[in-house]
Design an enzyme around this catalytic site. Sequence first.
Site, PDB file in Angstrom:
ATOM      1  N   VAL A  43       0.844  -1.216   0.000  1.00 26.53           N
ATOM      2  CA  VAL A  43       0.000   0.000   0.000  1.00 26.53           C
ATOM      3  C   VAL A  43       0.871   1.255   0.000  1.00 26.53           C
ATOM      4  O   VAL A  43       0.654   2.195  -0.770  1.00 26.53           O
ATOM      5  CB  VAL A  43      -0.957   0.004   1.205  1.00 26.53           C
ATOM      6  CG1 VAL A  43      -1.716   1.329   1.316  1.00 26.53           C
ATOM      7  CG2 VAL A  43      -1.946  -1.148   1.106  1.00 26.53           C
ATOM      8  N   THR A 118      -1.060  -3.782   9.533  1.00 28.04           N
ATOM      9  CA  THR A 118      -1.831  -3.965  10.772  1.00 28.04           C
ATOM     10  C   THR A 118      -2.344  -5.408  10.760  1.00 28.04           C
ATOM     11  O   THR A 118      -3.517  -5.662  10.490  1.00 28.04           O
ATOM     12  CB  THR A 118      -3.034  -2.991  10.818  1.00 28.04           C
ATOM     13  OG1 THR A 118      -3.737  -3.095   9.556  1.00 28.04           O
ATOM     14  CG2 THR A 118      -2.586  -1.556  11.011  1.00 28.04           C
ATOM     15  N   THR A 153      -5.496  -0.016   7.183  1.00 25.48           N
ATOM     16  CA  THR A 153      -6.791  -0.448   7.718  1.00 25.48           C
ATOM     17  C   THR A 153      -6.640  -0.543   9.235  1.00 25.48           C
ATOM     18  O   THR A 153      -5.822  -1.315   9.729  1.00 25.48           O
ATOM     19  CB  THR A 153      -7.157  -1.831   7.134  1.00 25.48           C
ATOM     20  OG1 THR A 153      -7.175  -1.730   5.715  1.00 25.48           O
ATOM     21  CG2 THR A 153      -8.505  -2.302   7.640  1.00 25.48           C
ATOM     22  N   ARG A 186      -6.633  -3.343  -4.935  1.00 26.17           N
ATOM     23  CA  ARG A 186      -6.605  -4.800  -5.067  1.00 26.17           C
ATOM     24  C   ARG A 186      -5.221  -5.230  -5.521  1.00 26.17           C
ATOM     25  O   ARG A 186      -4.677  -4.652  -6.485  1.00 26.17           O
ATOM     26  CB  ARG A 186      -7.632  -5.249  -6.125  1.00 26.17           C
ATOM     27  CG  ARG A 186      -9.083  -5.077  -5.713  1.00 26.17           C
ATOM     28  CD  ARG A 186      -9.990  -5.247  -6.907  1.00 26.17           C
ATOM     29  NE  ARG A 186      -9.752  -4.183  -7.898  1.00 26.17           N
ATOM     30  CZ  ARG A 186     -10.297  -4.198  -9.108  1.00 26.17           C
ATOM     31  NH1 ARG A 186     -11.052  -5.197  -9.507  1.00 26.17           N
ATOM     32  NH2 ARG A 186     -10.061  -3.194  -9.934  1.00 26.17           N
ATOM     33  N   LYS A 239     -14.194   0.867   5.550  1.00 28.19           N
ATOM     34  CA  LYS A 239     -13.189  -0.074   5.040  1.00 28.19           C
ATOM     35  C   LYS A 239     -13.530  -1.497   5.460  1.00 28.19           C
ATOM     36  O   LYS A 239     -13.574  -2.422   4.640  1.00 28.19           O
ATOM     37  CB  LYS A 239     -11.807   0.325   5.561  1.00 28.19           C
ATOM     38  CG  LYS A 239     -10.719  -0.667   5.266  1.00 28.19           C
ATOM     39  CD  LYS A 239     -10.410  -0.772   3.771  1.00 28.19           C
ATOM     40  CE  LYS A 239      -9.359  -1.825   3.551  1.00 28.19           C
ATOM     41  NZ  LYS A 239      -9.021  -2.015   2.136  1.00 28.19           N
ATOM     42  N   ASN A 243     -14.788  -4.673   2.884  1.00 31.55           N
ATOM     43  CA  ASN A 243     -14.095  -5.958   2.719  1.00 31.55           C
ATOM     44  C   ASN A 243     -14.944  -7.129   3.203  1.00 31.55           C
ATOM     45  O   ASN A 243     -14.992  -8.184   2.564  1.00 31.55           O
ATOM     46  CB  ASN A 243     -12.758  -5.930   3.458  1.00 31.55           C
ATOM     47  CG  ASN A 243     -11.635  -5.485   2.528  1.00 31.55           C
ATOM     48  OD1 ASN A 243     -11.870  -5.109   1.387  1.00 31.55           O
ATOM     49  ND2 ASN A 243     -10.412  -5.517   3.024  1.00 31.55           N
ATOM     50  N   GLY A 292      -8.844 -15.476  -0.442  1.00 28.47           N
ATOM     51  CA  GLY A 292      -7.629 -15.404   0.377  1.00 28.47           C
ATOM     52  C   GLY A 292      -7.126 -13.975   0.410  1.00 28.47           C
ATOM     53  O   GLY A 292      -7.897 -13.036   0.217  1.00 28.47           O
ATOM     54  N   CYS A 295      -6.101  -9.424   3.573  1.00 27.91           N
ATOM     55  CA  CYS A 295      -7.099  -8.510   4.145  1.00 27.91           C
ATOM     56  C   CYS A 295      -8.401  -9.147   4.606  1.00 27.91           C
ATOM     57  O   CYS A 295      -8.865  -8.852   5.704  1.00 27.91           O
ATOM     58  CB  CYS A 295      -7.409  -7.416   3.125  1.00 27.91           C
ATOM     59  SG  CYS A 295      -5.968  -6.533   2.608  1.00 27.91           S
ATOM     60  N   LYS A 298      -8.524 -11.195   7.945  1.00 28.64           N
ATOM     61  CA  LYS A 298      -8.063 -10.295   9.026  1.00 28.64           C
ATOM     62  C   LYS A 298      -9.147  -9.267   9.339  1.00 28.64           C
ATOM     63  O   LYS A 298      -9.504  -9.051  10.497  1.00 28.64           O
ATOM     64  CB  LYS A 298      -6.776  -9.613   8.581  1.00 28.64           C
ATOM     65  CG  LYS A 298      -6.335  -8.421   9.395  1.00 28.64           C
ATOM     66  CD  LYS A 298      -5.033  -7.829   8.873  1.00 28.64           C
ATOM     67  CE  LYS A 298      -5.239  -6.910   7.704  1.00 28.64           C
ATOM     68  NZ  LYS A 298      -5.712  -5.563   8.078  1.00 28.64           N
TER      69      LYS A 298
END
Length: 465
Positions: A43, A118, A153, A186, A239, A243, A292, A295, A298
């Site tokens: 990112v 994170t 995030t 992505r 966010k 997701n 998978g 992100c 999690k």
Amino acid sequence: MQEKYPPKPENSADLDRESTASVQVAASRPVGINLCVIGGGFVGLVTAAGFAEFGHSVVCVEKDLARFNLLCKGEIPFYEKKLPELIKRNIECNRLTFSNDLVESVTGRQVIFIAVGTPESKSGRTDSTALDEIAHLLAENLQSGQIIVLKSTVPVGTGSRFKQILNSNSYSERNISVVNNPEFLREGNAVDDFFHPRRIVIGCDEARAIEIVAQVYRLGMKPGVPIVTTNNETAEMIKYASNAFLATKIGFINELAGLCDPIGINVLEVTRAMRLDPRIGPEFLSPGPGWGGSCFRKDMKELMGLADSMEFPLIIARAVLESNQRQHLYVVEKVRRLTGSLSNARIGILGLSFKAGTSDMRDSPAIPIINELVKEGALVVAYDPQAKEQARECLPDLKLVDNIYDTADKADCLVILTEWQEFQLLDFKRIKTIMNRPNLVDARNLLTPETVRRYGLNYLGMGQS
Ligand code: UDX
């Protein structure tokens, strides 16, 4: 009759370029400013290089020395199309530099983006250690008026917590703004997603900070991109909600494929009609081996943890996680259906990364699927065009080969797990000749069943059987 949408909450305004007049702070002509991006990962690098491409002066801070040295040469330690050339171009134009020194890098920079990892902690909640370390380091070294932007995030409430740390009473005369600006990039498509976002979300309760961050984007963003302004917590929740919803949508279509199989319905016929309904939308309706990436799981677990702490457990989210695990076993079941017993069966796996376009194997379905095959006595060999290094770390005992046909050689079943384009161009005649038994499981519905069967291969897709 035009559907009336609920009135906008007073603290948020969807606005695009045409309606910027409604922003409290007049949007002056955007100019390049001094930015700092903390974090040289996926990112951080896309964000730093993208802002430099806009015309800002950007320093990207990476504390890992090996990675820092690589970045200074314009090289990146993972596969992401278009990113190396974007970085190289902006280094050459002196708009993008790298640093290993955080304190020096934030000095004199008006806006500081934080894009550090994170990861999930053992409890399932987010591990914000890296983030908190930066907060305390920044607290010692920021000047009044600087703006901290959380691009990572982060758990709901982090922005407000950051603001307290940075403006704690020992620095009471100072005013540091904290903005939440989550990314929606992505992997495998990140550079395009940066330059063509579906929306930009800016969360803060200070109009000045919102306007300055909006200016950072306006310098280079195409006209018409919606800028959603809201408060910190809402931006953080947007966010997680996005997701979690995407994972839910994929989980749903994976289950539907599993139902279509025994009935003999082609799920692609079903999704073809579903996609035409704008309420459902055309994207993220492709059945696969399970979602998978670094992100989805999690973020789902963080959201579930938050919900549990609010005594409002997320029943659907829990089911989505469970359903995704079943999807891995469903792929193994398809292999078993073609080979009979898996004991001593030689299985060739095509694709290890969690999706095409990336070398990333974090939470890749290939990992549990291969572990399950091995547990049942199968002899597994695998090939992935980009994820070889990652595979050596995630699956140290896995036999890796360098091409499709070494994977198929003497195999009792070939399994496509990642939708790399080269797997669409298989020489079926050659494959039929070199395999021990002509079986193929296409966990991405990449191939046309009739074509594969015409070459004498037994074919099982996902919802196409
Ligand atoms: C996701 C979000 O899309 C992005 O907005 C966010 O910033 C980060 O997380 P990413 O994880 O890179 O991005 O990949 P994505 O393209 O969302 O795919 C996630 C998983 O879902 C992959 O394993 C992919 O193979 C799978 N998938 C996706 C499907 O199985 N079917 C689909 O139709 C789409």
